[in-house]
Design an enzyme around this catalytic site. Structure first.
Site, PDB file in Angstrom:
ATOM      1  N   ARG A 227       0.810  -1.550   7.541  1.00 36.08           N
ATOM      2  CA  ARG A 227       1.312  -0.334   6.873  1.00 36.08           C
ATOM      3  C   ARG A 227       2.290   0.467   7.741  1.00 36.08           C
ATOM      4  O   ARG A 227       2.858   1.467   7.279  1.00 36.08           O
ATOM      5  CB  ARG A 227       0.136   0.569   6.461  1.00 36.08           C
ATOM      6  CG  ARG A 227      -0.791  -0.047   5.422  1.00 36.08           C
ATOM      7  CD  ARG A 227      -1.676   1.010   4.756  1.00 36.08           C
ATOM      8  NE  ARG A 227      -0.894   1.954   3.966  1.00 36.08           N
ATOM      9  CZ  ARG A 227      -1.391   3.027   3.369  1.00 36.08           C
ATOM     10  NH1 ARG A 227      -2.687   3.310   3.479  1.00 36.08           N
ATOM     11  NH2 ARG A 227      -0.612   3.846   2.673  1.00 36.08           N
TER      12      ARG A 227
ATOM     13  N   CYS B 298      -5.132   9.552  -3.180  1.00 34.23           N
ATOM     14  CA  CYS B 298      -4.403   8.657  -2.268  1.00 34.23           C
ATOM     15  C   CYS B 298      -2.951   8.483  -2.702  1.00 34.23           C
ATOM     16  O   CYS B 298      -2.078   8.273  -1.873  1.00 34.23           O
ATOM     17  CB  CYS B 298      -5.061   7.283  -2.222  1.00 34.23           C
ATOM     18  SG  CYS B 298      -6.775   7.293  -1.721  1.00 34.23           S
TER      19      CYS B 298
ATOM     20  N   ARG C 128      -9.877   5.875  10.846  1.00 32.31           N
ATOM     21  CA  ARG C 128      -8.419   5.762  10.856  1.00 32.31           C
ATOM     22  C   ARG C 128      -7.789   6.748  11.841  1.00 32.31           C
ATOM     23  O   ARG C 128      -7.348   6.368  12.912  1.00 32.31           O
ATOM     24  CB  ARG C 128      -7.855   5.963   9.440  1.00 32.31           C
ATOM     25  CG  ARG C 128      -8.343   4.918   8.424  1.00 32.31           C
ATOM     26  CD  ARG C 128      -7.771   3.540   8.711  1.00 32.31           C
ATOM     27  NE  ARG C 128      -8.170   2.542   7.736  1.00 32.31           N
ATOM     28  CZ  ARG C 128      -7.534   2.284   6.611  1.00 32.31           C
ATOM     29  NH1 ARG C 128      -6.449   2.966   6.276  1.00 32.31           N
ATOM     30  NH2 ARG C 128      -7.974   1.339   5.796  1.00 32.31           N
TER      31      ARG C 128
ATOM     32  N   HIS D 206     -11.524   7.291   4.809  1.00 32.32           N
ATOM     33  CA  HIS D 206     -10.595   8.417   4.911  1.00 32.32           C
ATOM     34  C   HIS D 206     -11.351   9.660   4.421  1.00 32.32           C
ATOM     35  O   HIS D 206     -12.145   9.563   3.477  1.00 32.32           O
ATOM     36  CB  HIS D 206      -9.395   8.227   3.984  1.00 32.32           C
ATOM     37  CG  HIS D 206      -8.250   7.435   4.546  1.00 32.32           C
ATOM     38  ND1 HIS D 206      -7.483   6.594   3.762  1.00 32.32           N
ATOM     39  CD2 HIS D 206      -7.703   7.389   5.795  1.00 32.32           C
ATOM     40  CE1 HIS D 206      -6.519   6.054   4.500  1.00 32.32           C
ATOM     41  NE2 HIS D 206      -6.632   6.507   5.745  1.00 32.32           N
TER      42      HIS D 206
ATOM     43  N   ASP E 286       0.815  -1.223   0.000  1.00 32.89           N
ATOM     44  CA  ASP E 286       0.000   0.000   0.000  1.00 32.89           C
ATOM     45  C   ASP E 286       0.847   1.270   0.000  1.00 32.89           C
ATOM     46  O   ASP E 286       0.302   2.372   0.112  1.00 32.89           O
ATOM     47  CB  ASP E 286      -0.910   0.024   1.246  1.00 32.89           C
ATOM     48  CG  ASP E 286      -2.239  -0.694   1.024  1.00 32.89           C
ATOM     49  OD1 ASP E 286      -2.694  -0.791  -0.137  1.00 32.89           O
ATOM     50  OD2 ASP E 286      -2.835  -1.150   2.030  1.00 32.89           O
TER      51      ASP E 286
HETATM   52  N1  ARG Z   1      -5.367   0.037   1.225  1.00 30.88           N
HETATM   53  C1  ARG Z   1      -5.068   1.343   1.732  1.00 30.88           C
HETATM   54  C2  ARG Z   1      -5.585   1.470   3.156  1.00 30.88           C
HETATM   55  O1  ARG Z   1      -6.628   0.950   3.436  1.00 30.88           O
HETATM   56  C3  ARG Z   1      -5.654   2.406   0.873  1.00 30.88           C
HETATM   57  C4  ARG Z   1      -5.292   3.774   1.292  1.00 30.88           C
HETATM   58  C5  ARG Z   1      -5.911   4.840   0.454  1.00 30.88           C
HETATM   59  N2  ARG Z   1      -5.419   6.102   0.770  1.00 30.88           N
HETATM   60  C6  ARG Z   1      -6.123   7.208   0.969  1.00 30.88           C
HETATM   61  N3  ARG Z   1      -5.500   8.314   1.105  1.00 30.88           N
HETATM   62  N4  ARG Z   1      -7.437   7.166   1.069  1.00 30.88           N
HETATM   63  O2  ARG Z   1      -4.979   2.079   4.007  1.00 30.88           O
END
Ligand code: ARG
Length: 281
Positions: A98, A273, A144, A173, A73
């Site tokens: 991550r 993203c 998040r 997000h 990612d």
């Molecule tokens: N698979 C990643 C996650 O879930 C995707 C992140 C996407 N990034 C964003 N800025 N929305 O963290």
């Protein structure tokens, strides 16, 4: 000024991006990710390259950070830093898968001469959840970024933060539900677009109060990641499916620029993203 008569003035931007050479969907940390679906790193690289070249064609500067094996990612650079006036606020990921990305980006900033770098204590997914309007830092929480990270951001960057509550897990997000079309130093004059249903009732009222002229997006716009756009004040980079939103923005004097991000969307990402904006100040 509103409407098609407005002359939208682009400003050149500096972006940091990470080529998705190790792209994969191996784990599930958002509802878009399905490891049983085939994904291709080659297709992801091709789409990403097109996005990078689109920015360059529009006159923007794109810097690149080296991708790392085992961090599929890492292409989603927006999650690794919030930079305002040359001050860097790094990130701290919620998902352990991550976590290591944050240090690679911190090192990139150190190696590129940035001296004012703060690493957050609280979970902070950077521009995934933070959007700079030119006057205010809009800050998402709910899935998040920890709400306590909003206060940390205010302190580290020295900018007023407006907290917004996200309520739909598909729009986990802030940058999947809102983006800034045109910045302004006067807090009421920035123009934004957002998908109201992604926000709590109170946060919707906040957005209506601060941005009465905002463009309101629909479910259809949100589902193709249309709210993950990147605007330079005139040109708005959007997923190729987001034509309804593109037409709405055209009517407001913006220029939609479409890119195919279908492979990256399998991980729950889109143009924004992949794009960390470096605001040097
Ligand atoms: N698979 C990643 C996650 O879930 C995707 C992140 C996407 N990034 C964003 N800025 N929305 O963290």
């Amino acid at each position: 000024m509103q409407g098609s008569l407005a002359t939208r003035v682009p400003t050149t931007r500096r972006y940091l991006m990470c080529p998705p050479r190790f792209f994969a969907v191996d784990y599930v940390i958002n509802p878009w990710m399905d490891p049983t679906q085939p994904v291709s790193a080659d297709v992801a690289v091709a789409q990403w390259t097109e996005l990078r070249d689109t920015y360059r064609r529009l006159g923007h500067t794109v810097e690149e950070i080296e991708p790392q094996p085992g961090l599929p990612d890492m292409v989603f650079a927006a999650n690794s830093g919030t930079v305002v006036d040359g001050r860097v606020l790094g990130s701290r990921f919620r998902a352990p898968q991550r976590a290591a990305e944050a240090e690679h980006f911190r090192r990139w900033f150190v190696e590129h001469g940035y001296r004012d770098i703060t690493m957050p204590e609280k979970i902070n997914e950077a521009e995934g959840d933070f959007a700079w309007t030119g006057a205010l830092l809009l800050a998402g929480t709910g899935f998040r970024t920890d709400p306590a990270a909003h206060a940390e951001a205010q302190e580290a960057l020295g900018v007023p933060v407006v907290s917004l509550q996200l309520v739909d897990p598909r729009y986990y997000h802030l940058d999947t539900a809102l983006f800034v079309l045109a910045e302004a130093t006067d807090s009421t004059r920035a123009q934004i677009v957002y998908y109201p249903e992604a926000f709590s009732a109170g946060s919707r009222r906040v957005l209506e109060r601060v941005f009465p002229d905002a463009v309101l997006a629909t479910k259809e716009d949100a589902e193709c990641f249309g709210l993950n756009g990147v605007s330079d004040g005139r040109n708005v980079v959007l997923p190729v499916e987001a034509t309804r939103l593109g037409e709405l923005l055209s009517a407001r004097g913006y220029e939609p620029v479409y890119v195919d991000i279908s492979e990256l969307r399998k991980a729950g990402g889109g143009p924004k993203c992949c794009t960390l904006e470096i605001r040097k100040g």
